[in-house]
Design an enzyme around this catalytic site. Structure first.
Site, PDB file in Angstrom:
ATOM      1  CE  LYS A  46      -0.037   1.440   7.039  1.00 17.05           C
ATOM      2  NZ  LYS A  46      -0.505   0.082   7.388  1.00 17.05           N
ATOM      3  CE  LYS A 101       1.000  -1.827   3.958  1.00 13.61           C
ATOM      4  NZ  LYS A 101      -0.462  -1.950   3.811  1.00 13.61           N
ATOM      5  CG  ASN A 105      -2.631  -2.343  -1.812  1.00 14.49           C
ATOM      6  OD1 ASN A 105      -2.422  -1.641  -2.792  1.00 14.49           O
ATOM      7  ND2 ASN A 105      -2.892  -1.818  -0.615  1.00 14.49           N
ATOM      8  CB  VAL A 139      -6.753   4.913  -2.865  1.00 15.51           C
ATOM      9  CG1 VAL A 139      -5.381   4.829  -3.521  1.00 15.51           C
ATOM     10  CG2 VAL A 139      -7.493   6.160  -3.327  1.00 15.51           C
ATOM     11  CD  GLU A 150      -2.258   5.360  -0.997  1.00 17.93           C
ATOM     12  OE1 GLU A 150      -1.420   5.521  -1.908  1.00 17.93           O
ATOM     13  OE2 GLU A 150      -2.900   6.296  -0.497  1.00 17.93           O
TER      14      GLU A 150
END
Length: 338
Positions: A107, A190, A255, A278, A280
């Site tokens: 993503k 998102k 996130n 990570v 993203e």
């Protein structure tokens, strides 16, 4: 249709997808960039670094040799977005047969080019057939067989049903679509809004504030996503609203966690340096901001998250800027302005 599955990426999501697809009895090979991860999987039938406590069946094997996994007739790409170009180039050097199916499950939007992951892959693998998978899918829950759903997209209509079967199980429903661009944009964008939602959590703001932010995030995602080539209805489906909800509200969301730490006063560089995996949303925010500016799309939430992450703007100042914007109609649809 498929005889062997190659999972390119040995992180939590790649491992969960290996477990999911292994249920059909096909041999599944995970390529891990770190040889220690491959050794761990093969020796203990678990990925203790990225998905601890989850046992993998005997038909799942791991390797640090890209050729072993890249020789499959179904290749599932699960590397971080920043590594997609390099990995695609390495795969192309292996010269996979014409018609090899490649499914992108990463993503992100490539910085500088604004390309989606399937577009980066197609640049290097033009004779392969591309598909994507995205949705509200937390890796640990998928690995624990907790019910979930996702969307598989491809412009090749004949691929949708075979891929739907491969990625379906008793606890995982795979739906299909031909909106390859919209599916990927929902999954990428998102993550930006999850960082913003996490900042709300870090500030200790209430449920009303977070609900308002997520709702306006959906409006912005849809506006930018349509301008970039996605279809409106896709952003209200699993890969859009569905993924947005889980990523903004789940305690497992990397996130959202990143944003929460920002809201508590940590600096972006400090958080990035401490991460094992990570987030993203950090690189995607810059890419999406570049795309919005190029297309002339109003994306204030993306712009403010970008300013915090990449320009050193204090999060509270960005929140004040969003709250101080001029009043406007709720809907961007032309009928709202009649």
């Amino acid at each position: 249709m498929f005889k062997k599955i190659g999972i390119i990426g040995g992180g939590s999501w790649g491992t969960a997808l290996a477990l999911l697809t292994s249920e059909h009895g096909l041999p599944v090979t995970i390529w891990a960039h770190n040889p220690a991860v491959a050794l761990d999987i093969n020796a203990h039938h678990t990925n203790s670094q990225y998905l601890p406590g989850i046992n993998l069946p005997k038909n799942v094997h791991a390797t640090a040799n890209l050729k072993e996994a890249g020789s499959a007739d179904l290749i599932v790409m699960v590397v971080p977005s920043k590594a997609m170009r390099e990995t695609a180039r390495a795969l192309a050097a292996l010269k996979p047969p014409d018609g090899t199916v490649v499914v992108s499950c990463t993503k992100g939007i490539e910085s500088g080019t604004g390309l989606l992951m399937s577009q980066v892959l197609a640049e290097f693998l033009p004779r392969c057939r591309m598909a994507v998978l995205s949705g509200p899918n937390l890796a640990l829950e998928i690995a624990r067989h907790i019910p979930a759903a996702s969307v598989i997209g491809s412009e090749h209509a004949d691929l949708l049903e075979p891929l739907q079967r491969i990625f379906s199980s008793k606890g995982f429903r795979a739906y299909t679509s031909d909106d390859v661009i919209g599916i990927q944009l929902g999954g990428a964008l998102k993550n930006i809004y999850a960082i913003a939602a996490g900042v709300c959590d870090g500030f200790g703001m209430g449920d009303n504030a977070k609900a308002a932010l997520v709702t306006r995030s959906l409006a912005e995602m849809t506006r930018l996503g349509i301008a970039m080539g996605g279809r409106r209805e896709t952003f209200f489906g699993l890969s859009g609203a569905g993924d947005l909800m889980v990523t903004c509200f789940s305690k497992q969301s990397r996130n959202r966690q990143f944003g929460e730490r920002l809201g508590r006063g940590e600096k972006p560089a400090e958080i990035i340096a401490s991460l094992k995996t990570v987030a993203e949303g950090v690189p995607t925010t810059l890419s999406a901001s570049e795309c919005a500016k190029r297309l002339g799309i109003d994306a204030p939430i993306t712009a403010e998250v970008c300013a915090v992450l990449h320009e050193g703007k204090p999060p509270r100042e960005s929140m004040s800027c969003l709250l101080g914007r001029p009043p406007k109609p709720e809907s961007d649809h032309p009928s709202a302005r009649v």
